[in-house]
Structure formats: structure tokens, C-alpha cells
Design an enzyme around this catalytic site. Structure first.
Site, PDB file in Angstrom:
ATOM      1  N   HIS A 307      35.762  42.169  36.374  1.00  0.00           N
ATOM      2  CA  HIS A 307      37.206  41.779  35.714  1.00  0.00           C
ATOM      3  C   HIS A 307      38.077  42.988  35.990  1.00  0.00           C
ATOM      4  CE1 HIS A 307      40.265  40.681  32.842  1.00  0.00           C
ATOM      5  NE2 HIS A 307      39.950  39.358  33.314  1.00  0.00           N
ATOM      6  N   ASP A 364      35.495  32.629  33.936  1.00  0.00           N
ATOM      7  CA  ASP A 364      35.520  31.353  35.235  1.00  0.00           C
ATOM      8  C   ASP A 364      33.977  31.278  35.365  1.00  0.00           C
ATOM      9  OD1 ASP A 364      38.371  32.923  36.763  1.00  0.00           O
ATOM     10  OD2 ASP A 364      38.115  31.011  35.826  1.00  0.00           O
TER      11      ASP A 364
HETATM   12  C1  SDX Z   1      40.625  35.961  36.051  1.00  0.00           C
HETATM   13  O1  SDX Z   1      43.508  39.924  34.892  1.00  0.00           O
HETATM   14  C2  SDX Z   1      43.078  38.551  34.152  1.00  0.00           C
HETATM   15  O2  SDX Z   1      43.215  38.870  33.243  1.00  0.00           O
HETATM   16  C3  SDX Z   1      42.515  37.620  34.995  1.00  0.00           C
HETATM   17  C4  SDX Z   1      41.896  36.571  34.016  1.00  0.00           C
HETATM   18  C5  SDX Z   1      42.790  35.835  33.040  1.00  0.00           C
HETATM   19  O3  SDX Z   1      42.417  35.269  32.049  1.00  0.00           O
HETATM   20  O4  SDX Z   1      44.111  35.661  33.581  1.00  0.00           O
HETATM   21  O5  SDX Z   1      40.744  36.994  33.243  1.00  0.00           O
HETATM   22  C6  SDX Z   1      41.293  35.221  35.070  1.00  0.00           C
HETATM   23  O6  SDX Z   1      41.273  36.123  37.169  1.00  0.00           O
HETATM   24  C7  SDX Z   1      39.035  36.270  36.115  1.00  0.00           C
HETATM   25  C8  SDX Z   1      38.413  36.890  37.484  1.00  0.00           C
HETATM   26  C9  SDX Z   1      38.141  35.727  38.181  1.00  0.00           C
HETATM   27  N1  SDX Z   1      37.876  36.205  39.750  1.00  0.00           N
HETATM   28  C10 SDX Z   1      36.555  36.177  40.097  1.00  0.00           C
HETATM   29  O7  SDX Z   1      35.585  35.878  39.572  1.00  0.00           O
HETATM   30  C11 SDX Z   1      36.448  36.775  41.539  1.00  0.00           C
HETATM   31  C12 SDX Z   1      35.301  37.765  41.750  1.00  0.00           C
HETATM   32  N2  SDX Z   1      35.460  38.913  41.048  1.00  0.00           N
HETATM   33  C13 SDX Z   1      36.349  39.893  42.007  1.00  0.00           C
HETATM   34  O8  SDX Z   1      37.061  39.700  43.013  1.00  0.00           O
HETATM   35  C14 SDX Z   1      36.801  41.183  40.988  1.00  0.00           C
HETATM   36  O9  SDX Z   1      35.908  41.624  40.223  1.00  0.00           O
HETATM   37  C15 SDX Z   1      38.184  41.048  40.423  1.00  0.00           C
HETATM   38  C16 SDX Z   1      39.360  40.484  41.451  1.00  0.00           C
HETATM   39  C17 SDX Z   1      38.265  39.950  39.236  1.00  0.00           C
HETATM   40  C18 SDX Z   1      38.685  42.404  39.807  1.00  0.00           C
HETATM   41  O10 SDX Z   1      38.829  43.389  40.840  1.00  0.00           O
HETATM   42  P1  SDX Z   1      39.149  44.830  40.619  1.00  0.00           P
HETATM   43  O11 SDX Z   1      39.493  45.168  39.567  1.00  0.00           O
HETATM   44  O12 SDX Z   1      40.540  45.108  42.007  1.00  0.00           O
HETATM   45  O13 SDX Z   1      38.012  45.558  41.097  1.00  0.00           O
HETATM   46  P2  SDX Z   1      37.616  45.963  42.595  1.00  0.00           P
HETATM   47  O14 SDX Z   1      37.787  44.969  43.376  1.00  0.00           O
HETATM   48  O15 SDX Z   1      38.179  47.471  42.884  1.00  0.00           O
HETATM   49  O16 SDX Z   1      35.924  46.377  42.429  1.00  0.00           O
HETATM   50  C19 SDX Z   1      35.368  47.576  41.857  1.00  0.00           C
HETATM   51  C20 SDX Z   1      33.894  47.620  42.381  1.00  0.00           C
HETATM   52  C21 SDX Z   1      34.179  47.348  44.031  1.00  0.00           C
HETATM   53  O17 SDX Z   1      33.042  48.048  44.780  1.00  0.00           O
HETATM   54  P3  SDX Z   1      33.042  49.442  44.894  1.00  0.00           P
HETATM   55  O18 SDX Z   1      34.320  49.585  46.177  1.00  0.00           O
HETATM   56  O19 SDX Z   1      33.363  50.343  43.973  1.00  0.00           O
HETATM   57  O20 SDX Z   1      31.795  49.843  45.689  1.00  0.00           O
HETATM   58  O21 SDX Z   1      33.024  46.309  42.096  1.00  0.00           O
HETATM   59  C22 SDX Z   1      32.976  45.438  43.235  1.00  0.00           C
HETATM   60  C23 SDX Z   1      33.913  45.885  44.295  1.00  0.00           C
HETATM   61  O22 SDX Z   1      33.393  45.588  45.583  1.00  0.00           O
HETATM   62  N3  SDX Z   1      33.173  44.099  42.841  1.00  0.00           N
HETATM   63  C24 SDX Z   1      32.344  43.335  43.247  1.00  0.00           C
HETATM   64  C25 SDX Z   1      32.630  41.905  42.483  1.00  0.00           C
HETATM   65  N4  SDX Z   1      33.936  42.498  41.610  1.00  0.00           N
HETATM   66  C26 SDX Z   1      34.121  43.730  41.913  1.00  0.00           C
HETATM   67  N5  SDX Z   1      31.261  43.127  44.146  1.00  0.00           N
HETATM   68  C27 SDX Z   1      30.542  41.941  44.119  1.00  0.00           C
HETATM   69  N6  SDX Z   1      31.119  40.668  43.274  1.00  0.00           N
HETATM   70  C28 SDX Z   1      32.018  40.808  42.455  1.00  0.00           C
HETATM   71  N7  SDX Z   1      32.502  39.782  41.896  1.00  0.00           N
END
Ligand code: SDX
Length: 428
Positions: A307, A364
């Protein structure tokens, strides 16, 4: 702490006031930055460190896993309130009295009929159209059938537009699902509660009397409350910036629905179920999928995990996980997917990659398991998220308009070509 921030650029030092919120959050007010520094701006892709507004609607603390709507803890609201009173509190700022809630409900149900010509638009979609695309289109189309809801400036005009969309949106949700199922497009009843009416419109069969199932009513009520608002997330920021051009409430909501559709945002609840199904089909090999999630060469992400703000458990995920066990037991549904989900959660919570990055289950991760047990098709999961988020989007749009916020127009840092002369095509 001093109430100013100092910025040193070259020989010059600039001072900017600090803004402090009621929960002691501190922001640097850079409204005068570009003028004071002769053109210097900030840059912050994804706005990870940038506040877009001051808001009194929702407070969340990602480090502590706290979420409150208008100061009320999400745990209390999910336990003690119903969705319409939470919607009222989000939009108007206070929990309603019984009279206020009854009037709000009555005004909404008076608007719970949609122009029959909307069915012609629905008919034009192919059966395999994704419901989020249909819903976004129909929501925008409502503007054509309700032009008085576009140029709203007074609180009364805003109220009329709000009860219109609160009444008509559930009809669009039900019709979007029923169209795909080949079922007649129906109406509920003004005599029913808001959530009961939604369930009747979604699930009524043409050849039998619909009977309410209190388990479904309670489960949907709780899920809609948990999805109702979440401060300046992607889709809410979209509603605010589209609304800031005074494009009208329905058009702003339509844009928010499109933003929510993305699998990184609300679309994740559908992607989680598809991921869990794939893992189950693959013999439940969660280790393989954990490996894929950690492999930077593999675009696969563990959907429902991580998140932007929560670096602790998403409080909504905790509540939904408990509700999933309760609802499936009450419905007598045994879904092996729930065990796959729990196994994956346990693995991730003990895996260094996820622990180091503070990746926990989000809202989710478990919600789709309940939706499926309720008989909601997987491609409708994000539509249910939108139904829950509707009052939050409305509340944020209303706050932005009442505070007369300026049109949203971010700056950029240009990294393209410097000026160069045009070259005729015969010389290129
Ligand atoms: C919602 O913002 C809100 O409030 C949203 C929400 C709402 O109520 O409106 O809460 C609803 O959208 C919840 C999120 C649903 N999305 C998912 O479940 C999709 C999977 N999650 C990711 O794609 C990710 O965690 C995000 C998009 C939710 C957040 O991404 P960020 O904050 O941009 O973080 P990032 O992509 O910079 O990740 C940081 C690190 C990275 O690795 P490094 O580059 O540091 O090595 O964490 C890793 C990412 O690759 N990472 C994941 C991951 N989420 C982050 N690796 C594997 N699986 C994941 N799910």
C-alpha cells in the site's frame, strides 16, 4: 518546532510557513515558492511526499494502521453504523439524527429511477464489456439526463445532485451486472433500506419472490462502509482534480470510476481472486508465486499486498479477514480459496522481502472472497468497490467545491529538446 521551514538555494535562503493538522501532521506551505525563487518548483512523481489539499473528511496513519472517517474509528463504524449513516457523516460532517437520516434516505429513494433511454446506451455495449467501463460511461451519461446537476454552486443545488447520484448509481450497478447475465433490468423498492434495495435490484429473479438474507445485508453493509473513503487515493484525487474544473459531479465521478478500475488500485480485488485461482489451479504452490512476486524480471505482483500509505496492516483488511470467516460460515460456503489466501498471507508475513518493504494485506486481499460467497461475479468486484467509495468521492468533491479550491494544474520539469529550426520534409 519552529513554525517555518528554511530552504537554501545557492547563496539565498528562503522561508516558508509550516502548516500543522489536527493530528499533528506537518506540511511545508510552498504556495509562494516559484515566485520567491524566480521559477524553482518541486517534483514528486506519484505525489508520495506531496499534499494536494487540507481535508477534514478522513484521517489515516499508515505507520500505525489507523483509519477514521470524520474522527470516528473505522472499527466502530463497521461494527455499529450502517452504510447510509456513514455516507451522511462523510458528506455532511456529522453522524445524522434519525430525522436527518430518514430525510436523506427519502430524498435519495425519490431519485432512484433512471431515464429509460439509459437502457439504449447499455444495450450498445458488447456482452463481454468490463462492468467498470460500462459504469463509468453510464455515470457520465447521467449528466445528459440531469443537466441541472452540472453547474451547481449553492449547497442546495449540490444536495440535489448528491441525492440524485446516490439514488441512481445503485440502479446503474445492478443493471450493469444484470445486463451481462441476460436478466431483465429492474427496480427495487422505495420502502427498502439502501443496502437491501441494492441487493434486491442485483439478485431478484424474474420468476420468484425476492427474500432478503440478513447475512448478505450485513456483509454488504460492512464492506461498503470499509470502502467508503480513504483520503487522497488515486481515484479520489481524480474526482477532485476533474471537479476542480467545475466539470460537474457526475462527470467527476465517472473519471474516478475509471481511475479505480486500474489493477494497482481498486481493480486489485478482481486481480486477487484471479491470482488465488491461478495458485489453486497450480496445485496451491504459493512458494512459486512468492518467488515470482520477488523477481524483478517478472512483472507479477502479489495482488492485494502492499500500500502507498499503510506500512502496517491495513485496518480494513483485518476486519474483512474476520468477516470472511463469519460470512462464509453463515452462508454455509466452503471456499478453498480462503485457505490459499491465508497460506499466502502467512508466507508473506514471514518473508524478508515483504517484511523489509512493509508489504501487508490491503483492503483488496480478502474482500473478493466475500463478494464471491455472496454470488457476485468476479468482474463486478471493482464495481462493488465503486459503490462503497461513492459517498467518499462525493464528500471530497463537495469539500473541494465549498472551499472554492483552484483548478488543479501541476507544473513539470521539461527534459525535451532545446529550441531548433523547422526542417522541410525533403531535407529530413
Ligand atoms: C487500493 O491509495 C489508497 O488509499 C488505495 C486504496 C483505497 O482505499 O483507495 O487503499 C485501495 O488501491 C489498495 C491497493 C490495491 N493494489 C494492489 O493490491 C496491487 C498490488 N500492490 C502494489 O502494486 C503496490 O503495493 C501499490 C501500488 C499498492 C503501492 O505501490 P507504491 O507505494 O508505489 O510502492 P512501490 O511500487 O514503490 O513498491 C515499493 C517496493 C518495490 O520494490 P523495490 O523497488 O523497493 O525493490 O515494494 C515492492 C515494489 O516492487 N512491491 C511489491 C508489491 N507492492 C510493492 N512487490 C511484490 N508484490 C507487491 N504487491
Amino acid at each position: 518546532m519552529s513554525d517555518i521551514a528554511k530552504l537554501q538555494i545557492g547563496e539565498n535562503t528562503y522561508e516558508f510557513p509550516l502548516v500543522k493538522g489536527t493530528e499533528n501532521e506537518v506540511a511545508i506551505d510552498i504556495k509562494t515558492l516559484r515566485g520567491a525563487t524566480n521559477g524553482v518548483i518541486t517534483i514528486d512523481p506519484g505525489y508520495k511526499n506531496t499534499g494536494s489539499c487540507e481535508s477534514a473528511i478522513t484521517f489515516l496513519d499508515g505507520e500505525k494502521g489507523i483509519l477514521r472517517y470524520r474522527g470516528y474509528a473505522i472499527e466502530e463504524l463497521a461494527e455499529k453504523a450502517d452504510f447510509l449513516e456513514v455516507a451522511y457523516a462523510l458528506i455532511f460532517g456529522e453522524l445524522p439524527t434519525k430525522e436527518q437520516l430518514d430525510k436523506f434516505h427519502e430524498d435519495i429513494m425519490k431519485q432512484s429511477v433512471v431515464d429509460d433511454d439509459v437502457k439504449k446506451i447499455l444495450d450498445a455495449f458488447p456482452k463481454n464489456a468490463h462492468p467498470m467501463g460500462v459504469l463509468s460511461s453510464l455515470t457520465s451519461a447521467l449528466t445528459a439526463f440531469n443537466p441541472s446537476s452540472v453547474n451547481v454552486d449553492s449547497e442546495e443545488e449540490m444536495y440535489n445532485a448528491i441525492v440524485k447520484i446516490m439514488g441512481k448509481f445503485p440502479v446503474l450497478v445492478a443493471w450493469t451486472m444484470r445486463k451481462k447475465q441476460g436478466l431483465p433490468l429492474n427496480y427495487g423498492s422505495k420502502k427498502l433500506g439502501y443496502v437491501e434495495n441494492v441487493l434486491k435490484m442485483m439478485f431478484e429473479q424474474p420468476n420468484e419472490e425476492y427474500t432478503q438474507n440478513p447475512v448478505l445485508v450485513n456483509a454488504l453493509d460492512k464492506l461498503l462502509i470499509l470502502h467508503a473513503d480513504h483520503e487522497q487515493n488515486c481515484s479520489t484525487s481524480t474526482v477532485r482534480i476533474v471537479g476542480s474544473s467545475h466539470a460537474g459531479l457526475f462527470a467527476s465521478l465517472s473519471a474516478g470510476i475509471s481511475a479505480l478500475w486500474g489493477p494497482l488500485h481498486g481493480g486489485a480485488n478482481q486481480a486477487v481472486l484471479e491470482m488465488l485461482e491461478a495458485i489453486k489451479e497450480d496445485g496451491g504452490d504459493t512458494k512459486k508465486y512468492m518467488g515470482k512476486a520477488k523477481d524483478k524480471e517478472d512483472p507479477f505482483r502479489l495482488m492485494g499486498f502492499g500500500h502507498r500509505v499503510y506500512k502496517n496492516f491495513d485496518p480494513r483488511a483485518k476486519i474483512i479477514k474476520v468477516a470472511a470467516d463469519e460470512v462464509l460460515a453463515e452462508l454455509g460456503v466452503k471456499d478453498p480459496i480462503l485457505n490459499v489466501a491465508k497460506g499466502l498471507e502467512q508466507e508473506a508475513l514471514n518473508d524478508d522481502y515483504f517484511v523489509k518493504r512493509k508489504l501487508y494485506p490491503n483492503v483488496d486481499f480478502y474482500s473478493g472472497i466475500i463478494y464471491r460467497a455472496m454470488g457476485i461475479p468476479v468482474e463486478m468486484f471493482t464495481v462493488m468497490f465503486a459503490l462503497g467509495r461513492l459517498p467518499g468521492w462525493i464528500a471530497q468533491w463537495r469539500e473541494m467545491r465549498l472551499r472554492k479550491e483552484p483548478i488543479g494544474r501541476p507544473r513539470q520539469v521539461y527534459i525535451g529538446e532545446n529550441v531548433r529550426p523547422f526542417v522541410n520534409i525533403n531535407k529530413r
